[in-house]
Design a protein around this motif. Structure first.
Motif, PDB file in Angstrom:
ATOM      1  N   GLU A  52       1.596   4.364   1.789  1.00  0.00           N
ATOM      2  CA  GLU A  52       1.439   4.836   2.718  1.00  0.00           C
ATOM      3  C   GLU A  52       1.608   6.402   3.321  1.00  0.00           C
ATOM      4  O   GLU A  52       1.950   6.682   1.728  1.00  0.00           O
ATOM      5  CB  GLU A  52       3.360   4.251   3.466  1.00  0.00           C
ATOM      6  CG  GLU A  52       3.283   2.991   4.388  1.00  0.00           C
ATOM      7  CD  GLU A  52       2.435   2.721   5.056  1.00  0.00           C
ATOM      8  OE1 GLU A  52       1.826   3.202   5.845  1.00  0.00           O
ATOM      9  OE2 GLU A  52       1.663   1.051   5.353  1.00  0.00           O
ATOM     10  N   ARG A 105       0.745  -1.112  -0.351  1.00  0.00           N
ATOM     11  CA  ARG A 105      -0.049   0.252  -0.398  1.00  0.00           C
ATOM     12  C   ARG A 105       1.189   1.312  -0.094  1.00  0.00           C
ATOM     13  O   ARG A 105       2.084   1.317   0.819  1.00  0.00           O
ATOM     14  CB  ARG A 105      -1.007  -0.132   0.901  1.00  0.00           C
ATOM     15  CG  ARG A 105      -0.124  -0.035   1.948  1.00  0.00           C
ATOM     16  CD  ARG A 105      -1.098   0.143   3.957  1.00  0.00           C
ATOM     17  NE  ARG A 105      -2.223   1.733   3.856  1.00  0.00           N
ATOM     18  CZ  ARG A 105      -3.308   1.450   4.707  1.00  0.00           C
ATOM     19  NH1 ARG A 105      -3.385   0.648   5.416  1.00  0.00           N
ATOM     20  NH2 ARG A 105      -3.616   3.231   4.665  1.00  0.00           N
ATOM     21  N   ASN A 118      -5.629   0.816  -6.638  1.00  0.00           N
ATOM     22  CA  ASN A 118      -5.380  -0.252  -6.109  1.00  0.00           C
ATOM     23  C   ASN A 118      -5.470  -1.149  -5.781  1.00  0.00           C
ATOM     24  O   ASN A 118      -4.687  -2.353  -5.517  1.00  0.00           O
ATOM     25  CB  ASN A 118      -7.234  -0.006  -5.496  1.00  0.00           C
ATOM     26  CG  ASN A 118      -7.470   1.260  -4.485  1.00  0.00           C
ATOM     27  OD1 ASN A 118      -7.061   1.696  -3.346  1.00  0.00           O
ATOM     28  ND2 ASN A 118      -8.934   2.065  -5.293  1.00  0.00           N
ATOM     29  N   GLU A 168      -3.999  -2.433  -0.942  1.00  0.00           N
ATOM     30  CA  GLU A 168      -3.795  -2.747   0.636  1.00  0.00           C
ATOM     31  C   GLU A 168      -3.830  -4.079   1.523  1.00  0.00           C
ATOM     32  O   GLU A 168      -3.809  -3.905   2.406  1.00  0.00           O
ATOM     33  CB  GLU A 168      -5.571  -1.249   0.686  1.00  0.00           C
ATOM     34  CG  GLU A 168      -5.896   0.047  -0.339  1.00  0.00           C
ATOM     35  CD  GLU A 168      -5.204   1.114   1.127  1.00  0.00           C
ATOM     36  OE1 GLU A 168      -5.437   0.048   2.407  1.00  0.00           O
ATOM     37  OE2 GLU A 168      -4.885   1.573   1.039  1.00  0.00           O
ATOM     38  N   ASP A 169      -4.394  -4.727   0.336  1.00  0.00           N
ATOM     39  CA  ASP A 169      -4.493  -6.003   1.225  1.00  0.00           C
ATOM     40  C   ASP A 169      -3.273  -7.192   1.365  1.00  0.00           C
ATOM     41  O   ASP A 169      -3.376  -7.878   2.025  1.00  0.00           O
ATOM     42  CB  ASP A 169      -5.868  -6.765   0.439  1.00  0.00           C
ATOM     43  CG  ASP A 169      -5.592  -7.505  -0.923  1.00  0.00           C
ATOM     44  OD1 ASP A 169      -4.609  -6.475  -0.497  1.00  0.00           O
ATOM     45  OD2 ASP A 169      -5.457  -7.945  -1.116  1.00  0.00           O
TER      46      ASP A 169
END
Length: 468
Positions: free
Chosen positions: A9, A7, A334, A339-340
């Motif tokens: 930051e 992700r 994304n 993010e995961d």
């Protein structure tokens, strides 16, 4: 080849006096060689009009009487460098001439697109952080981390705030893109936060215009770039006779129109054949004006290009072209900046391969959006109504960027077309605090107040980029 990343930051601002002083010291060299590093060229002069307005605001700010934001016209990537020169050179000189003592450094906090650190590298995030900048995800409906820090700095920061309300460059010195409401909203939040803290400072927004001019227009260089684009597009390059150089704009404009039509035809066929898009050929007779006919084809093509990307990401086609571009950018990020996935090292070889596959596909789809983004402000009559060297150059640079991106270059360096000077015009400050009564009673009133302030700012900025 693009690969999956963890992700993105948030990069907190960590203002550093030493870094800012070094940037101020090196700035004239950076500006001078920015456009053509290996020769004496680029921006050779920066002038400012009505600096006394900005000196007055800084004096009041440093005296604890006001907080203010600056909304600047954003046509080119050099804009922030020009504003930095204004703050570090022109403004202190104007203050001395007016007999006003300002605390140094004269600087500003600012909001920048998080994507800039992706295109330019992590070093830019480090530099912007030490310069007092806050990164924001343009495509997020609400970037809470960025807005939280921005609101805090707006009422407690050491410096005022600078924001480009257009959200991105449009490559047109004399055409303003529709403003986003973020600057106006932040201004009202500033008033709200000051009221909650029982503080009496007023909040202002200061519009600032920026225009670029050639010191001596070089029609030979402009014609050379046009010929280069014609050649790369598969068109015959026509040579101007000695007679034509007496009024080159009259002869270059038809060539530019032919190049534009050729590119439209090529890219339309690309989407028909390889993306199975319905793009029926339009009859030129359907438009009484050839420029309007090309503009109609361009808008249709931009819509189709966005739909190709939107279909892949499962997005709707609602909203303006700018809104759609923002949503696509965030959707692509994304898929690339996951993010995961907390740690890529924990993935199996299979999972990593699949994640890279997704990232590659997302990056490819974002290319459709990038092409559209370049043409957001392109209009049918921009050159026709005022065939200056500046307008020719701006249009050719946009076409150059498009062709270079299609060729696979992510950050093409624009060809040098001559030395330029810059005019920064400081507008009349707009008091946000005076509009508080129209904002705070209801959600509907708040929305109307934000829209009205954004509209007033749009009008003010449009006036600042018109030659007096």
């Amino acid at each position: 080849m693009p690969k999956v990343h963890s992700r993105l930051e948030f990069i907190p601002q960590r203002f550093n006096d030493g870094v800012v002083k070094l940037v101020h010291l090196l700035l004239p060299l950076v500006l001078r060689f920015r456009t053509r590093p290996w020769l004496m060229g680029g921006i050779v002069r920066i002038d400012a009009v009505h600096t006394e307005r900005l000196v007055d605001l800084y004096q009041q700010f440093q005296g604890g009487k006001i907080r203010f934001l600056m909304g600047f016209r954003h046509a080119e990537v050099e804009d922030p460098l020009c504003l930095l020169y204004l703050m570090s050179r022109l403004l202190p000189q104007a203050a001395i001439q007016a007999g006003i003592k300002l605390q140094l450094p004269i600087h500003n906090h600012f909001i920048y697109d998080r994507g800039m650190t992706i295109w330019a590298g992590k070093w830019l995030g480090w530099l912007f952080s030490r310069g007092g900048g806050i990164p924001i995800h343009r495509g997020k409906p609400l970037d809470r981390a960025a807005l939280r820090e921005a609101r805090g700095l707006l009422i407690n920061g050491r410096f005022p705030f600078t924001i480009a309300p257009e959200g991105a460059t449009n490559g047109h010195g004399e055409t303003l893109s529709p403003l986003e409401p973020g600057l106006a909203q932040l201004g009202f939040w500033g008033v709200e936060d000051l009221n909650k803290a029982n503080r009496q400072e007023l909040v202002y927004i200061l519009p600032m215009g920026i225009r670029y001019y050639f010191v001596t227009p070089s029609w030979q260089k402009i014609e050379g770039l046009l010929g280069q684009l014609e050649s790369q597009s598969g068109l015959e390059v026509k040579q101007l006779s000695q007679e034509h150089w007496k009024n080159p704009a009259n002869y270059l404009y038809p060539r530019l129109l032919s190049l534009g039509e050729h590119l439209l035809t090529k890219i339309e066929e690309f989407y028909r054949r390889f993306y199975h898009q319905s793009l029926p050929k339009l009859n030129e007779d359907s438009s009484s004006n050839y420029n309007q006919f090309l503009a109609l084809r361009l808008q249709r093509l931009l819509d189709v290009a966005l739909k190709v990307a939107e279909n892949y990401f499962g997005l709707s086609s609602q909203g303006s072209i700018i809104d759609r571009c923002r949503r696509l950018e965030e959707a692509g990020w994304n898929y690339i900046y996951r993010e995961d996935i907390k740690d890529l090292k924990t993935l199996s070889a299979l999972d990593l391969g699949l994640a890279n596959w997704v990232a590659e596909e997302a990056d490819l789809r974002l290319k459709h959006m990038r092409m559209v983004e370049s043409f957001v402000a392109v209009s049918a009559n921009y050159i026709q109504e005022k065939p200056t060297a500046e307008r020719f150059a701006e249009t050719l640079w946009i076409l150059f960027d498009t062709i270079e991106r299609i060729k696979g270059k992510k950050m093409p360096r624009r060809p040098y077309l001559g030395k330029r000077w810059v005019k920064i015009t400081i507008g009349e400050p707009i008091c946000v605090t005076e509009r508080w009564e129209n904002y705070h009673n209801s959600r509907q009133q708040a929305k109307q107040a934000v829209n009205q302030l954004t509209e007033d700012l749009q009008i003010a900025l449009e006036k600042l980029i018109v030659d007096e």
